[in-house]
Design an enzyme around this catalytic site. Sequence first.
Site, mmCIF file in Angstrom:
data_model
loop_
_atom_site.group_PDB
_atom_site.id
_atom_site.type_symbol
_atom_site.label_atom_id
_atom_site.label_comp_id
_atom_site.label_asym_id
_atom_site.label_seq_id
_atom_site.Cartn_x
_atom_site.Cartn_y
_atom_site.Cartn_z
ATOM 1 C CE LYS A 14 40.031 41.451 -29.212
ATOM 2 N NZ LYS A 14 41.493 41.286 -29.336
ATOM 3 N NE ARG A 89 40.551 35.505 -29.293
ATOM 4 C CZ ARG A 89 40.407 36.465 -28.381
ATOM 5 N NH1 ARG A 89 39.227 36.746 -27.893
ATOM 6 N NH2 ARG A 89 41.457 37.149 -27.981
ATOM 7 N NE ARG A 128 46.772 42.939 -21.056
ATOM 8 C CZ ARG A 128 45.906 42.556 -21.982
ATOM 9 N NH1 ARG A 128 44.806 43.263 -22.160
ATOM 10 N NH2 ARG A 128 46.109 41.499 -22.727
ATOM 11 N NE ARG A 134 45.158 38.406 -19.772
ATOM 12 C CZ ARG A 134 44.559 38.899 -20.848
ATOM 13 N NH1 ARG A 134 43.881 40.048 -20.764
ATOM 14 N NH2 ARG A 134 44.614 38.273 -21.997
ATOM 15 N NE ARG A 146 47.176 36.388 -25.823
ATOM 16 C CZ ARG A 146 47.149 37.422 -24.978
ATOM 17 N NH1 ARG A 146 48.158 37.625 -24.143
ATOM 18 N NH2 ARG A 146 46.122 38.237 -24.956
HETATM 19 P P1 B4P Z 1 43.142 45.414 -24.503
HETATM 20 O O1 B4P Z 1 42.096 46.429 -24.797
HETATM 21 O O2 B4P Z 1 43.057 44.738 -23.181
HETATM 22 O O3 B4P Z 1 43.280 44.274 -25.598
HETATM 23 P P2 B4P Z 1 42.280 43.194 -26.116
HETATM 24 O O4 B4P Z 1 42.463 43.253 -27.590
HETATM 25 O O5 B4P Z 1 40.889 43.417 -25.600
HETATM 26 O O6 B4P Z 1 42.713 41.858 -25.341
HETATM 27 P P3 B4P Z 1 43.221 40.362 -25.531
HETATM 28 O O7 B4P Z 1 43.069 39.901 -26.954
HETATM 29 O O8 B4P Z 1 44.581 40.342 -24.907
HETATM 30 O O9 B4P Z 1 42.414 39.419 -24.621
HETATM 31 P P4 B4P Z 1 41.105 38.534 -24.560
HETATM 32 O O10 B4P Z 1 40.714 38.793 -23.179
HETATM 33 O O11 B4P Z 1 40.110 38.835 -25.631
HETATM 34 O O12 B4P Z 1 44.529 46.177 -24.676
HETATM 35 C C1 B4P Z 1 45.756 45.547 -24.429
HETATM 36 C C2 B4P Z 1 46.713 46.505 -23.726
HETATM 37 O O13 B4P Z 1 47.027 47.617 -24.575
HETATM 38 C C3 B4P Z 1 46.152 47.116 -22.442
HETATM 39 O O14 B4P Z 1 47.163 47.131 -21.482
HETATM 40 C C4 B4P Z 1 45.743 48.532 -22.841
HETATM 41 O O15 B4P Z 1 45.840 49.426 -21.761
HETATM 42 C C5 B4P Z 1 46.782 48.841 -23.914
HETATM 43 N N1 B4P Z 1 46.270 49.771 -24.909
HETATM 44 C C6 B4P Z 1 45.020 49.817 -25.426
HETATM 45 N N2 B4P Z 1 44.916 50.797 -26.347
HETATM 46 C C7 B4P Z 1 46.174 51.388 -26.426
HETATM 47 C C8 B4P Z 1 46.733 52.444 -27.208
HETATM 48 N N3 B4P Z 1 45.978 53.131 -28.090
HETATM 49 N N4 B4P Z 1 48.040 52.746 -27.047
HETATM 50 C C9 B4P Z 1 48.797 52.073 -26.147
HETATM 51 N N5 B4P Z 1 48.332 51.055 -25.372
HETATM 52 C C10 B4P Z 1 47.031 50.719 -25.506
HETATM 53 O O16 B4P Z 1 41.582 37.005 -24.796
HETATM 54 C C11 B4P Z 1 42.426 36.292 -23.910
HETATM 55 C C12 B4P Z 1 42.353 34.780 -24.170
HETATM 56 O O17 B4P Z 1 41.007 34.287 -23.872
HETATM 57 C C13 B4P Z 1 42.587 34.276 -25.601
HETATM 58 O O18 B4P Z 1 43.976 34.149 -25.911
HETATM 59 C C14 B4P Z 1 41.844 32.901 -25.580
HETATM 60 O O19 B4P Z 1 42.613 31.910 -24.954
HETATM 61 C C15 B4P Z 1 40.631 33.174 -24.701
HETATM 62 N N6 B4P Z 1 39.437 33.538 -25.498
HETATM 63 C C16 B4P Z 1 38.761 34.732 -25.414
HETATM 64 N N7 B4P Z 1 37.738 34.764 -26.284
HETATM 65 C C17 B4P Z 1 37.749 33.566 -26.949
HETATM 66 C C18 B4P Z 1 36.959 33.003 -27.983
HETATM 67 N N8 B4P Z 1 35.943 33.678 -28.546
HETATM 68 N N9 B4P Z 1 37.253 31.751 -28.437
HETATM 69 C C19 B4P Z 1 38.265 31.061 -27.896
HETATM 70 N N10 B4P Z 1 39.060 31.522 -26.920
HETATM 71 C C20 B4P Z 1 38.820 32.779 -26.440
#
Ligand code: B4P
Length: 192
Positions: A14, A89, A128, A134, A146
Site C-alpha cells: 500500500k 482499518r 524489510r 521496526r 498482524r
Molecule cells: P509496504 O508498501 O510498506 O506495505 P504496507 O502495506 O504499506 O505496510 P504495513 O501494513 O506494514 O504498515 P502500516 O504502516 O500501514 O510494503 C511492504 C514491503 O514490501 C516493503 O519492504 C516493500 O518494499 C515491499 N514490496 C512492496 N511491493 C512489492 C512487490 N511488488 N514485490 C516485492 N516486494 C514489495 O501499519 C503498521 C501498524 O500501524 C499497524 O500494524 C497498526 O498497529 C498501526 N496502524 C496503522 N494504521 C492504523 C489504523 N488505521 N488503525 C489502527 N492502527 C493502525
Amino acid sequence: MNNVILFGPPGSGKGTQAVKLAEAFGLVHISTGDLFRHEMKNNTPLGQKAKDYMEKGQLVPDEVTIGMLNNKVEAHPEAKGFIFDGFPRTVAQAEALDQMLAQKGQKINALIALDVPDEEIVNRILLRGKTSGRPDDNDESIIRNRIEVYKSQTQPVYDYYDDQCRAHTVLGLGSIDEIFGRLNTLFEEVLA
Ligand code: B4P
C-alpha cells in the site's frame, strides 16, 4: 475532489504504491502507519499511546486513530483529494471517514484492495525488517498476528464498501511497476 482508499493486508505494498499514485494523480497521501511512526520517533503523547499496540502488531484504538486522521485531513484544505493508506482499518473507522467527508460534501470514490498471499507477505516484511528497524517487522509471530488482525478486524471494511459497489481488487503480485500499471488503469476509471 477524489478520494481513494488503498487497502490490503500488512506488507501488501500500500505504502509503496500510494507514494507513486499520489504523485501521478496530484493527490495528498495520508498513511496512518507513517503518522504513528513519526509521533513515536518524536516521543509525543500520541506516539507513546500508539507504541505498545504497534509493537505487538495490534491496531491502535479507533478514538486515537480517527482523531489523528481528522487533523491531517483538516491540515490540507487545498487538496484535490486524498489517498488513504492504512486507513480505515475497522468498520468504525470507515463510518467515521464517510461521516467526515459527508460534512464537507465529499465521498470515497473507491476502495482498491491489493491481493497478496500470506506467505509472500511474511517474506516481504521479514526482508524489510532487516533494514527498517521496526519491531513489528522483525518477529514472524508478530507478523502473523498482524495478518490475523487484518482478517478479523480489517477485512470487513472491504465488505462495507463492496455493499455500496465501491470496492475493487487488484493482484498485488509482480514487480512494483507492473502493479502500479494495474492500479493506474483502475484509478483512471474511478476518478471523476
Ligand atoms: P509496504 O508498501 O510498506 O506495505 P504496507 O502495506 O504499506 O505496510 P504495513 O501494513 O506494514 O504498515 P502500516 O504502516 O500501514 O510494503 C511492504 C514491503 O514490501 C516493503 O519492504 C516493500 O518494499 C515491499 N514490496 C512492496 N511491493 C512489492 C512487490 N511488488 N514485490 C516485492 N516486494 C514489495 O501499519 C503498521 C501498524 O500501524 C499497524 O500494524 C497498526 O498497529 C498501526 N496502524 C496503522 N494504521 C492504523 C489504523 N488505521 N488503525 C489502527 N492502527 C493502525
